[in-house]
Every structure is written in C-alpha cells, then in structure tokens.
Design a protein around this motif. Structure first.
Motif, short mmCIF file in Angstrom:
data_model
loop_
_atom_site.label_atom_id
_atom_site.label_comp_id
_atom_site.label_asym_id
_atom_site.label_seq_id
_atom_site.Cartn_x
_atom_site.Cartn_y
_atom_site.Cartn_z
N ALA A 11 -45.99 -19.53 20.83
CA ALA A 11 -45.22 -18.74 19.86
C ALA A 11 -46.13 -17.83 19.06
N GLU A 15 -45.96 -13.80 19.10
CA GLU A 15 -45.85 -13.06 17.84
C GLU A 15 -46.99 -12.07 17.68
N THR A 16 -48.17 -12.46 18.08
CA THR A 16 -49.34 -11.58 17.99
C THR A 16 -49.17 -10.37 18.92
N THR A 19 -46.52 -8.09 17.27
CA THR A 19 -47.01 -7.36 16.11
C THR A 19 -48.00 -6.27 16.53
N SER A 40 -41.14 -9.88 22.60
CA SER A 40 -42.16 -10.83 22.15
C SER A 40 -41.67 -11.67 20.98
N TYR A 41 -40.99 -11.02 20.04
CA TYR A 41 -40.46 -11.78 18.91
C TYR A 41 -39.36 -12.73 19.35
N SER A 44 -41.12 -15.64 20.83
CA SER A 44 -41.78 -16.40 19.77
C SER A 44 -40.79 -17.27 19.01
N PHE A 45 -39.64 -16.71 18.64
CA PHE A 45 -38.66 -17.48 17.88
C PHE A 45 -38.04 -18.59 18.73
N TYR A 61 -44.26 -23.44 10.23
CA TYR A 61 -44.34 -22.05 9.79
C TYR A 61 -45.71 -21.73 9.21
N TRP A 64 -47.99 -21.29 12.23
CA TRP A 64 -47.61 -20.09 12.98
C TRP A 64 -48.02 -18.82 12.24
N SER A 65 -47.66 -18.76 10.97
CA SER A 65 -47.98 -17.54 10.22
C SER A 65 -49.47 -17.42 9.95
N GLY A 68 -51.21 -16.40 13.12
CA GLY A 68 -50.81 -15.03 13.40
C GLY A 68 -51.55 -14.02 12.52
#
Length: 111
Positions: A11, A15-16, A19, A40-41, A44-45, A61, A64-65, A68
């Motif tokens: 994920a 996300e990377t 972005t 990609s998003y 990821s979700f 989260y 993940w964040s 990221g």
C-alpha cells in the motif's frame, strides 16, 4: 513476514507511485500520469482495507503515512531535484524512528 505487513508495504509503494505520478501529471493535465495517480491510490486503499483486518486504523495509518512521507521526500530529492535542508532530514529521521518504535515496542500494532 506476516501478511498484514506485506499488504501495508505494498500500500505504501502504491501510494508512493501515485504521489510521484501526481507531480508528473502536471495538475491532471497529462492523461497517463493522471490515470496512474487514480489507479495507484485505488490499489493503495484496497490494500489498506485488507491491512485493517489485522491492525488498528491509527497504527496502520501512522505507518502508511510516515513511510509514504519519507519515500516521497526521497523521490522528490533524487528524482525531481527538490532540496531538503538539515531540519527536513532530522524530521524525516524522527518519522522513521517513530515507525521503528511502533513496530518494535507497541503492543497496539496488531489486533
């Protein structure tokens, strides 16, 4: 490695990619990078949803964040030529430290 960490790291990777493609899409004016962002998003979700079977949302989260942020800052630095000063490097190091502390010491990281 437990399956939920594989889902989570995939994920983060998705996300990377999304972005990074967001930068390349030039505010959604270029078709292929824009489609890569959306795809990609979505991936990821979906992977985050699978991870939630095993980890609480706050811990998931945070990891993940945090990962990221660090990966995107590195891509911005190396690929897009964006500059990072010493406070930025220190902050990114602190984010990595927080993720390591959660992973090694928190009993909250799995259900």
């Amino acid at each position: 490695m437990p399956i939920h960490y594989i889902y989570l790291f995939l994920a983060v990777l998705a996300e990377t990619i999304g972005t990074s493609a967001l930068q390349a899409s030039q505010q959604f004016t270029r078709l292929w990078p824009s489609l890569l962002v959306v795809g990609s998003y979505a991936i990821s979700f979906y992977l985050l949803a699978l991870t939630l079977k095993y980890m609480p949302v706050g811990i998931m989260y945070a990891i993940w964040s945090g990962l990221g942020i660090v990966l995107i800052a590195g891509i911005g630095f190396f690929y897009f030529g964006q500059k990072l000063d010493m406070p930025a490097f220190i902050g990114l190091t602190m984010i990595i430290g927080g993720i390591v502390i959660i992973h090694l010491f928190s009993k909250s990281s799995i259900h």
